[in-house]
Design a protein around this motif. Structure first.
Motif, PDB file in Angstrom:
ATOM      1  N   ALA A 195     -32.429 -30.346 -13.772  1.00  0.00           N
ATOM      2  CA  ALA A 195     -32.110 -29.540 -12.587  1.00  0.00           C
ATOM      3  C   ALA A 195     -33.141 -28.443 -12.382  1.00  0.00           C
ATOM      4  N   SER A 196     -33.554 -27.797 -13.474  1.00  0.00           N
ATOM      5  CA  SER A 196     -34.513 -26.707 -13.298  1.00  0.00           C
ATOM      6  C   SER A 196     -35.906 -27.239 -12.977  1.00  0.00           C
ATOM      7  N   ARG A 197     -36.208 -28.458 -13.414  1.00  0.00           N
ATOM      8  CA  ARG A 197     -37.536 -29.019 -13.086  1.00  0.00           C
ATOM      9  C   ARG A 197     -37.593 -29.503 -11.655  1.00  0.00           C
ATOM     10  N   THR A 198     -36.499 -30.124 -11.187  1.00  0.00           N
ATOM     11  CA  THR A 198     -36.540 -30.730  -9.855  1.00  0.00           C
ATOM     12  C   THR A 198     -35.988 -29.829  -8.763  1.00  0.00           C
ATOM     13  N   TYR A 199     -35.419 -28.692  -9.136  1.00  0.00           N
ATOM     14  CA  TYR A 199     -34.763 -27.799  -8.168  1.00  0.00           C
ATOM     15  C   TYR A 199     -33.691 -28.529  -7.380  1.00  0.00           C
ATOM     16  N   ASP A 200     -33.114 -29.591  -7.984  1.00  0.00           N
ATOM     17  CA  ASP A 200     -32.061 -30.338  -7.312  1.00  0.00           C
ATOM     18  C   ASP A 200     -30.846 -30.396  -8.233  1.00  0.00           C
ATOM     19  N   PRO A 201     -30.133 -29.281  -8.334  1.00  0.00           N
ATOM     20  CA  PRO A 201     -29.021 -29.255  -9.288  1.00  0.00           C
ATOM     21  C   PRO A 201     -27.917 -30.258  -8.964  1.00  0.00           C
ATOM     22  N   ILE A 202     -27.645 -30.410  -7.662  1.00  0.00           N
ATOM     23  CA  ILE A 202     -26.526 -31.285  -7.319  1.00  0.00           C
ATOM     24  C   ILE A 202     -26.778 -32.718  -7.789  1.00  0.00           C
ATOM     25  N   SER A 203     -27.961 -33.228  -7.521  1.00  0.00           N
ATOM     26  CA  SER A 203     -28.254 -34.599  -7.954  1.00  0.00           C
ATOM     27  C   SER A 203     -28.237 -34.715  -9.470  1.00  0.00           C
ATOM     28  N   SER A 204     -28.800 -33.701 -10.146  1.00  0.00           N
ATOM     29  CA  SER A 204     -28.846 -33.774 -11.609  1.00  0.00           C
ATOM     30  C   SER A 204     -27.452 -33.829 -12.199  1.00  0.00           C
ATOM     31  N   TYR A 205     -26.609 -32.905 -11.762  1.00  0.00           N
ATOM     32  CA  TYR A 205     -25.272 -32.877 -12.352  1.00  0.00           C
ATOM     33  C   TYR A 205     -24.428 -34.052 -11.897  1.00  0.00           C
ATOM     34  N   LEU A 206     -24.680 -34.538 -10.700  1.00  0.00           N
ATOM     35  CA  LEU A 206     -23.990 -35.731 -10.234  1.00  0.00           C
ATOM     36  C   LEU A 206     -24.363 -36.919 -11.122  1.00  0.00           C
ATOM     37  N   ALA A 207     -25.662 -37.007 -11.431  1.00  0.00           N
ATOM     38  CA  ALA A 207     -26.119 -38.103 -12.278  1.00  0.00           C
ATOM     39  C   ALA A 207     -25.454 -38.048 -13.646  1.00  0.00           C
ATOM     40  N   LEU A 240     -32.696 -41.455 -15.411  1.00  0.00           N
ATOM     41  CA  LEU A 240     -31.753 -42.019 -16.361  1.00  0.00           C
ATOM     42  C   LEU A 240     -32.255 -41.997 -17.810  1.00  0.00           C
ATOM     43  N   PRO A 241     -33.460 -42.470 -18.077  1.00  0.00           N
ATOM     44  CA  PRO A 241     -33.932 -42.457 -19.472  1.00  0.00           C
ATOM     45  C   PRO A 241     -33.917 -41.048 -20.063  1.00  0.00           C
ATOM     46  N   ASP A 242     -34.332 -40.090 -19.254  1.00  0.00           N
ATOM     47  CA  ASP A 242     -34.356 -38.706 -19.703  1.00  0.00           C
ATOM     48  C   ASP A 242     -32.946 -38.249 -20.087  1.00  0.00           C
ATOM     49  N   LEU A 243     -32.007 -38.546 -19.203  1.00  0.00           N
ATOM     50  CA  LEU A 243     -30.624 -38.178 -19.487  1.00  0.00           C
ATOM     51  C   LEU A 243     -30.128 -38.867 -20.753  1.00  0.00           C
ATOM     52  N   LEU A 244     -30.432 -40.152 -20.845  1.00  0.00           N
ATOM     53  CA  LEU A 244     -29.916 -40.922 -21.971  1.00  0.00           C
ATOM     54  C   LEU A 244     -30.378 -40.381 -23.317  1.00  0.00           C
ATOM     55  N   LEU A 273     -24.171 -24.667 -23.496  1.00  0.00           N
ATOM     56  CA  LEU A 273     -24.387 -23.245 -23.292  1.00  0.00           C
ATOM     57  C   LEU A 273     -24.989 -22.558 -24.509  1.00  0.00           C
ATOM     58  N   ILE A 274     -24.996 -23.255 -25.661  1.00  0.00           N
ATOM     59  CA  ILE A 274     -25.788 -22.723 -26.768  1.00  0.00           C
ATOM     60  C   ILE A 274     -26.965 -23.648 -27.045  1.00  0.00           C
ATOM     61  N   ALA A 275     -27.338 -24.388 -26.005  1.00  0.00           N
ATOM     62  CA  ALA A 275     -28.567 -25.199 -25.996  1.00  0.00           C
ATOM     63  C   ALA A 275     -28.617 -26.309 -27.030  1.00  0.00           C
ATOM     64  N   VAL A 276     -27.474 -26.882 -27.371  1.00  0.00           N
ATOM     65  CA  VAL A 276     -27.497 -28.079 -28.218  1.00  0.00           C
ATOM     66  C   VAL A 276     -28.006 -29.232 -27.359  1.00  0.00           C
ATOM     67  N   PRO A 277     -28.986 -30.014 -27.858  1.00  0.00           N
ATOM     68  CA  PRO A 277     -29.618 -31.017 -26.986  1.00  0.00           C
ATOM     69  C   PRO A 277     -28.760 -32.244 -26.710  1.00  0.00           C
ATOM     70  N   GLU A 278     -27.665 -32.075 -25.930  1.00  0.00           N
ATOM     71  CA  GLU A 278     -26.903 -33.260 -25.548  1.00  0.00           C
ATOM     72  C   GLU A 278     -27.026 -33.485 -24.037  1.00  0.00           C
ATOM     73  N   LEU A 279     -26.097 -34.272 -23.488  1.00  0.00           N
ATOM     74  CA  LEU A 279     -26.253 -34.715 -22.097  1.00  0.00           C
ATOM     75  C   LEU A 279     -26.373 -33.570 -21.094  1.00  0.00           C
ATOM     76  N   MET A 280     -25.471 -32.600 -21.192  1.00  0.00           N
ATOM     77  CA  MET A 280     -25.472 -31.523 -20.191  1.00  0.00           C
ATOM     78  C   MET A 280     -26.765 -30.722 -20.255  1.00  0.00           C
ATOM     79  N   THR A 281     -27.272 -30.514 -21.490  1.00  0.00           N
ATOM     80  CA  THR A 281     -28.517 -29.765 -21.634  1.00  0.00           C
ATOM     81  C   THR A 281     -29.648 -30.472 -20.901  1.00  0.00           C
ATOM     82  N   ARG A 282     -29.695 -31.811 -21.069  1.00  0.00           N
ATOM     83  CA  ARG A 282     -30.752 -32.565 -20.392  1.00  0.00           C
ATOM     84  C   ARG A 282     -30.586 -32.451 -18.885  1.00  0.00           C
TER      85      ARG A 282
END
Lengths: 224, 231, 255
Positions: A178-190, A11-15, A164-173
């Protein structure tokens, strides 16, 4: 539960991306309002040249996807020698896009206010533009609020494409997680949950504002 | 090599570009159209089902439908696209990005279409249902023969708005690698080094497609309108 | 099946909505071929009563018998029952997406499962009966209120009902259109259709009814033949109500 752990942990990372998301939203609403108002006034009251320009702007930005507009600004403009930063491309695209939609909402309310008001204003000697600013707009803006209230929420959701142009907002985080944890579903769900919360917060605030500014007797234009 | 070097890049570029334009971007166009043509009907059927459940189902069923709508409309389409894409192309079901993306867009659209259709169903009015029951129709018959035909006509204007939105949102499948217009434009921009023209062309094609869809549906609305004047 | 002279019988019907008692212990017998007119102040449950009789609204207590068989029993298929009871509404409620012919046909093809040709012939016959065969291909929006109501009557008649219920059929019509609808209803009465009519049209009640029921506050105050009620009303409220109405519309000539 695994997802709950995941959510709390990241959560903090996303925020950290939320600030940019909110900034983009606010900027988009504001820039969009100014552009939309200008475009609609040009379209309704200005001379031929400005009117056609306004119509072209509105049709172009409503008739093409936001993502294409973002790419055109960020990747396309350098071909003409103009290079914009990611953030500026995002700001501009969101602002221009929102402006075209806001122009339509405002146009609807201005039309609903009707010719009669303009007639009455001119009859007491007001110039056209004075009438617009002192008589038409105050009513039209209030009338537009219920339909317009959809726009900030729409924008909030729309900001997600600029990842998609790497602006550092929520989706980018979310993508980074997702790429760090190899768990895309949980990341995008969060991140989806976060957006959901934001959307309903914004919606709630807007509904409150709408109630506060309601004029007795002036009911909402048919929306949407 | 002499004269060849002094020719403006455009002269050679045009020929190359034209042939590449036709092969790249038009391929992308057919993919975009295909994605839209899968997503829209999918969203319509699912949305209609949900709208019927909301209006005519019991308390719990309509609650569920309402929650579905709130959630699916409160999350950005691209986030939903990713979640659904990873679900649909994972271990249980393995779909190609094209199919996963198209179906996901359909699922997303179903929530918006549900709202449009349930509004239309309500606008038809309770009286029509009462009159249908009064001549002995069952609830199901009334819905099928009396309510839905009228609701569809009422739904066409807002639905055509949704149709053009789905067409525009189909650009999002770029993010999962589907070779639609935008991705093709990017490839074109890379090979021709003319990014503005490439992305500009993409924008133009989308504009044309959206225009055609809107015109087509406006015509449909005209054709299916019920006569209102006193003959 | 019990042999009965009654098309419709209602025993101790009670309808309660929330805290309001709409009507209580209503008993009603309708003979074959009878035309009964129900009059009374608005909001006294007359419309609700009609909707309960064709099972559109459930009653809280009581029983309804159609040709001797109880239709309020739990095992009864209400949809089937409604084919035998015709209903005409105050605001017509024609199906907007169908022509006049389509409106009359839809019950025949979809509910009675007739073939399209059969259905069309029957539908045209009913439209002729109400005088609108030449408007068969018009949509409701293209018809006047009186024409719409007559199509609604044709639609109900097409199902060959045992009894026709009319819920204030002319209340939503412009004055000059009322006559054409009442004319059709009068014709039906002459053809010995069993009819139950809720209306404010006193002229119609006087001329066409076999029996008039005066209802107020959910109770039947008085009932009798038109002569009895108009000329020798027993109950003071009946006298009061009819007196006011007569003043408003002008007394008809005494026979």
């Amino acid at each position: 539960m695994a997802f709950l752990e995941f959510f709390v942990r990241f959560l903090p990372d996303l925020l950290s991306g939320m600030g940019m998301t909110l900034l983009l939203t606010a900027e988009g609403v504001l820039a969009g309002f100014i552009l939309g108002l200008a475009a609609t006034l040009a379209r309704t009251y200005a001379g031929r040249f400005w009117r056609n320009l306004a119509i072209a702007y509105i049709e172009l930005f409503r008739g093409t996807p936001l993502l294409v507009q973002v790419f055109l600004l960020y990747y396309g403009l350098p071909g003409l020698g103009i290079t914009l930063s990611r953030e500026w491309s995002a700001f501009l695209a969101l602002g221009l896009n929102s402006g075209a939609y806001q122009a339509e909402y405002l146009r609807g309310s201005i039309l609903a206010i009707g010719e009669g008001q303009m007639l009455a204003a001119r009859a007491i000697g007001m110039s056209k533009w004075k009438a617009v600013f002192y008589i038409i707009l105050p009513q039209a803006l209030r009338l537009a609020i219920p339909a317009w209230a959809n726009e900030p929420v729409s924008l909030l959701k729309a900001t997600s494409v600029v990842f998609l142009i790497a602006v550092p907002e929520l989706m980018t985080r979310a993508k980074l997680i997702a790429s760090r944890t190899y768990d895309p579903i949980s990341s995008y769900l969060a991140v989806a949950i976060l957006y959901l919360v934001l959307v309903y917060l914004v919606d709630f605030v807007l509904k409150w504002l709408e109630r506060r500014t309601r004029l007795p007797g002036l009911s909402a234009v048919g929306e949407h | 090599m002499g004269r060849a070097n002094s020719l403006p890049i455009f002269a050679i570029g045009w020929q190359r570009m034209l042939s590449q334009f036709f092969s790249y971007i038009l391929q992308g166009t057919s993919v975009t159209i295909a994605v839209t043509l899968i997503a829209l009907p999918f969203g319509l059927i699912l949305g209609l089902l949900l709208a019927l459940l909301y209006n005519y189902g019991g308390f719990w069923v309509s609650r569920l439908a309402a929650i579905y709508s709130l959630v699916m409309r409160g999350v950005p389409p691209i986030a939903l696209l990713f979640i659904l894409y990873f679900l649909l192309s994972g271990r249980l079901i393995n779909l190609s990005p094209f199919w996963a993306g198209s179906i996901s867009l359909g699922i997303i659209s179903s929530a918006y279409q549900m709202e449009i259709l349930r509004g239309a169903l309500q606008a038809v009015g309770e009286g029509q249902m009462i009159a249908a029951r009064a001549i002995g129709m069952s609830r199901l018959q009334a819905i099928r023969y009396i309510i839905i035909p009228q609701a569809i006509r009422l739904a066409i204007p807002p639905w055509s708005n949704e149709a053009s939105i789905v067409l525009k949102d189909s650009s999002l499948v770029y993010a999962i690698g589907v070779p639609e217009i935008l991705r093709r434009a990017q490839q074109l921009s890379a090979t021709t080094q003319q990014p503005f023209l490439a992305f500009g062309a993409a924008a133009l094609i989308y504009f044309l497609l959206v225009f055609l869809v809107n015109r087509g549906l406006d015509l449909l609305a005209e054709k299916t309108k019920l006569p209102t004047s006193m003959a | 099946m019990t042999e009965t002279p009654y098309i419709l019988q209602a025993k101790n019907l009670t309808k309660i909505y929330g805290d309001n008692v709409i009507f209580k212990d209503i008993c009603l017998d309708v003979h074959k071929g009878e035309t009964i007119v129900i009059i009374g102040p608005s909001g006294t449950g007359k419309s609700t009563l009609l909707r309960c009789l064709n099972l559109l609204t459930p009653v809280n207590n009581g029983q309804i018998f159609l040709e001797g068989q109880e239709i309020t029993a739990p095992s009864v298929d209400a949809d089937q029952v409604r084919q035998k009871i015709g209903m005409v509404f105050q605001n017509f409620l024609l199906f907007n997406h169908l022509t006049a012919l389509g409106n009359v046909m839809v019950g025949l093809t979809k509910v009675k499962k007739m073939s399209p040709d059969q259905a069309r012939r029957k539908a045209l016959h009913e439209l002729e009966r109400v005088g609108l065969a030449d408007r068969a291909n018009h949509y409701p929006a293209q018809l006047s209120g009186g024409q719409q109501q007559r199509v609604a009557i044709a639609r109900a008649l097409a199902m060959d009902p045992l009894i026709m219920l009319f819920d204030e059929p002319t209340s939503a019509l412009d004055p000059e259109l009322i006559g054409e609808v009442l004319g059709v209803m009068e014709q039906l009465a002459r053809e010995h259709m069993t009819m139950l009519v809720v209306t404010h049209e006193m002229g119609f009640a006087r001329e066409v009814a076999d029996r008039i029921i005066f209802m107020e506050k959910g109770r039947i105050v008085e009932q009798g033949s038109p002569e009895d009620l108009f000329e020798h009303p027993q109950h003071p409220r009946t006298r009061e109500f009819l007196g006011k109405i007569s003043e408003l519309y002008g007394k008809k000539e005494k026979k």
